[in-house]
Design an enzyme around this catalytic site. Structure first.
Site, PDB file in Angstrom:
ATOM      1  N   HIS A  11       0.833  -1.219   0.000  1.00  0.00           N
ATOM      2  CA  HIS A  11       0.000   0.000   0.000  1.00  0.00           C
ATOM      3  C   HIS A  11       0.862   1.262   0.000  1.00  0.00           C
ATOM      4  O   HIS A  11       0.425   2.318   0.439  1.00  0.00           O
ATOM      5  CB  HIS A  11      -0.933   0.029   1.215  1.00  0.00           C
ATOM      6  CG  HIS A  11      -1.649  -1.262   1.473  1.00  0.00           C
ATOM      7  ND1 HIS A  11      -2.892  -1.547   0.968  1.00  0.00           N
ATOM      8  CD2 HIS A  11      -1.258  -2.374   2.153  1.00  0.00           C
ATOM      9  CE1 HIS A  11      -3.255  -2.767   1.347  1.00  0.00           C
ATOM     10  NE2 HIS A  11      -2.275  -3.301   2.059  1.00  0.00           N
ATOM     11  N   SER A  60      14.894  22.126 -15.077  1.00  0.00           N
ATOM     12  CA  SER A  60      13.729  22.976 -15.251  1.00  0.00           C
ATOM     13  C   SER A  60      14.191  24.318 -15.788  1.00  0.00           C
ATOM     14  O   SER A  60      15.263  24.806 -15.430  1.00  0.00           O
ATOM     15  CB  SER A  60      13.021  23.175 -13.905  1.00  0.00           C
ATOM     16  OG  SER A  60      12.242  24.360 -13.939  1.00  0.00           O
ATOM     17  N   LYS A  85      15.998  21.801  -9.850  1.00  0.00           N
ATOM     18  CA  LYS A  85      15.285  20.599 -10.297  1.00  0.00           C
ATOM     19  C   LYS A  85      16.127  19.635 -11.116  1.00  0.00           C
ATOM     20  O   LYS A  85      16.962  20.027 -11.929  1.00  0.00           O
ATOM     21  CB  LYS A  85      14.092  21.012 -11.153  1.00  0.00           C
ATOM     22  CG  LYS A  85      13.019  21.687 -10.335  1.00  0.00           C
ATOM     23  CD  LYS A  85      12.083  20.696  -9.719  1.00  0.00           C
ATOM     24  CE  LYS A  85      10.813  20.665 -10.526  1.00  0.00           C
ATOM     25  NZ  LYS A  85       9.885  19.696 -10.021  1.00  0.00           N
ATOM     26  N   GLU A  90       9.096   9.100 -16.669  1.00  0.00           N
ATOM     27  CA  GLU A  90       7.711   9.548 -16.849  1.00  0.00           C
ATOM     28  C   GLU A  90       7.210   9.199 -18.252  1.00  0.00           C
ATOM     29  O   GLU A  90       6.068   8.775 -18.430  1.00  0.00           O
ATOM     30  CB  GLU A  90       7.619  11.061 -16.641  1.00  0.00           C
ATOM     31  CG  GLU A  90       7.951  11.496 -15.226  1.00  0.00           C
ATOM     32  CD  GLU A  90       8.074  13.008 -15.127  1.00  0.00           C
ATOM     33  OE1 GLU A  90       9.211  13.510 -15.140  1.00  0.00           O
ATOM     34  OE2 GLU A  90       7.039  13.684 -15.060  1.00  0.00           O
TER      35      GLU A  90
END
Ligand code: ARG
Length: 461
Positions: free
Chosen positions: A157, A278, A284, A291
């Site tokens: 979980h 970024s 970043k 992704e």
């Protein structure tokens, strides 16, 4: 002008929209090499069987090789009017060698021609996947070896469950991609039959030798039913199915990489080679390759559903609907190739942050099960009671905002008087993982055994 292939029955050519919906050349030119290979094998068989002359066969084969050279040099003029790769090649052959070109299509239809071309293509692609998957599995085996004893939290979980080792977690992916690899090999064995010679659907009256063409093209044997030969696309569906399953595995891995690389988890650091920055936030480092792998899975799943839907209502034998099989398979193959390569790179390059993993492994009362197991083993409590006693210890520790190992012996004895000093041994994450020695468990020795098993198994191929 009417079509040069079937103009006999037609007074005029197709409407522009008809050509636009009908032509497949823009994508099925991908099959040019398979198409030419199939045609050469077919012509050799026709000559050997005395159906065409040796002289015509030589001219045909030579012309086809010239065409292959033209396509590869980029000088071949593909025509939408000629619909597909099969007619583009045959038409050019007629220009190159004259009337002998017209003999190539004896005892053959585009229906068996496209089926054999496409099978050859999928078969080659499965071979590429086989290598790519082995590369990915090897990358995981390398990381598992380095980190057979590196402790991290295991989750259920996405909540801290029990300590495991990072090597063990890597080996879970080895099992998944190992099954993908076996699916690739199963699919390859099943599609290894040549449909060439089924002709339009009924076979042919010419004395062809289908075993000869099957073997020349590297197939195990010819297909046994001419109707099935030109109707079946389940080899393509199987390819898309295994691609979708493999993509789903890659997507779960991608998701974990996204989570692990957040500053909040900090389990891994991405290499510069597989991350992006970024344009506004200087701090970043984004896991874009992961992704995109996660996202492209949607595309592959879509292709599987698309072809299942195309096929589900088709009566036997060939229908033009089946022309829609190719873009789905070509795109799925190209996409999956890229996804496997990207994830292989990320897995090989990511830097494992042992301290962060160890810290996280010790938080969240991850050794509570070890305490309960100890109560069973040392004090002979029934597991249910041990579970209850441990729950009270966790509640106490939680109320003080400390770990289980920060409770004193007196604290624990207040919960259950039988508890002794020896309990503190089982509360460390290292001892927890070391104790999980059951077959397939997370103890470092077990993990090393599984690594050795897979190294041997991959070599055996
Ligand atoms: N371009 C067609 C396909 O991809 C080739 C087969 C055409 N056969 C036919 N009878 N129209 O399926």
């Amino acid at each position: 002008a009417s079509n040069e292939m079937w103009g006999g029955r037609f007074a005029s050519g197709p409407a522009a929209v008809m050509e636009a919906i009908n032509a497949s050349i823009d994508f099925d030119k991908t099959l040019y090499a398979q198409d030419i290979r199939g045609s050469i094998a077919h012509s050799e068989m026709l000559a050997k069987q005395g159906i065409i002359s040796a002289e015509d066969q030589r001219a045909i084969a030579e012309g086809l090789r010239t065409i292959q050279g033209e396509i590869e040099a980029g000088t071949f003029a593909f025509s939408r009017q000629l619909e597909d790769i099969h007619m583009n090649v045959e038409s050019r052959l007629a220009t190159l060698i004259g009337p002998a070109a017209g003999r190539l299509h004896t005892a053959r239809s585009r229906n068996d021609q496209v089926a054999v071309d496409f099978r050859l293509w999928v078969k080659d692609e499965l071979q590429r996947f086989d290598h790519a998957l082995q590369g990915l599995i090897n990358a995981f085996l390398g990381r598992a070896d380095e980190h057979a004893a590196t402790v991290m939290p295991g989750f259920t979980h996405l909540q801290t469950a029990q300590p495991v080792t990072f090597g063990h977690h890597c080996m879970a992916y080895v099992e998944m991609f190992g099954r993908d690899l076996s699916r690739v090999r199963d699919a390859r064995a099943r599609l290894d039959e040549s449909p060439l010679g089924a002709a339009a659907l009924a076979g042919t009256g010419f004395p062809i030798d289908r075993h000869m063409t099957a073997h020349a093209l590297g197939f195990r044997e010819p297909t046994r039913n001419s109707i099935d030969s030109v109707s079946d696309r389940d080899f393509a569906l199987e390819f898309l199915s295994l691609a979708a399953i493999c993509a789903t595995h890659l997507s779960r891995l991608a998701e974990e990489i996204v989570i692990w690389s957040t500053p909040q988890f900090g389990f891994i650091r991405l290499s510069d080679a597989f991350s992006t920055g970024s344009s506004i936030m200087p701090q970043k480092k984004n896991p874009d390759a992961a992704e995109l792998t996660r996202a492209k899975t949607g595309r592959i799943n879509g292709h599987l559903i698309a072809l299942l839907t195309v096929m589900k209502g088709l009566p036997l034998a060939y229908s033009k609907d089946m022309q829609e099989d190719k873009e789905a398979v070509f795109d799925a193959a190209e996409t999956l190739d890229l996804m496997i390569a990207a994830m292989t790179g990320m897995v090989s390059d990511m830097a494992i942050q042992k301290e962060a993993m160890a810290r996280a492994a010790g938080s969240g009362y991850s050794t509570a099960t070890d305490l309960a197991d100890w109560l069973v083993r040392a004090l002979g409590l029934p597991f249910r009671e041990a579970h209850h006693v441990t729950g009270r210890a966790v509640a106490l520790a939680e109320s003080r905002k400390v770990g289980l190992d920060a409770l004193t012996l007196a604290d624990l004895q207040a919960i259950h008087p039988g508890i002794t000093d020896a309990v503190f041994d089982v509360l460390t994450v290292e001892n927890s993982v070391a104790s999980r020695t059951s077959f397939g468990g997370t103890a470092p020795d077990q993990v090393r055994k599984q690594i050795a098993y897979w190294r041997e198994r991959l070599q055996a191929v």
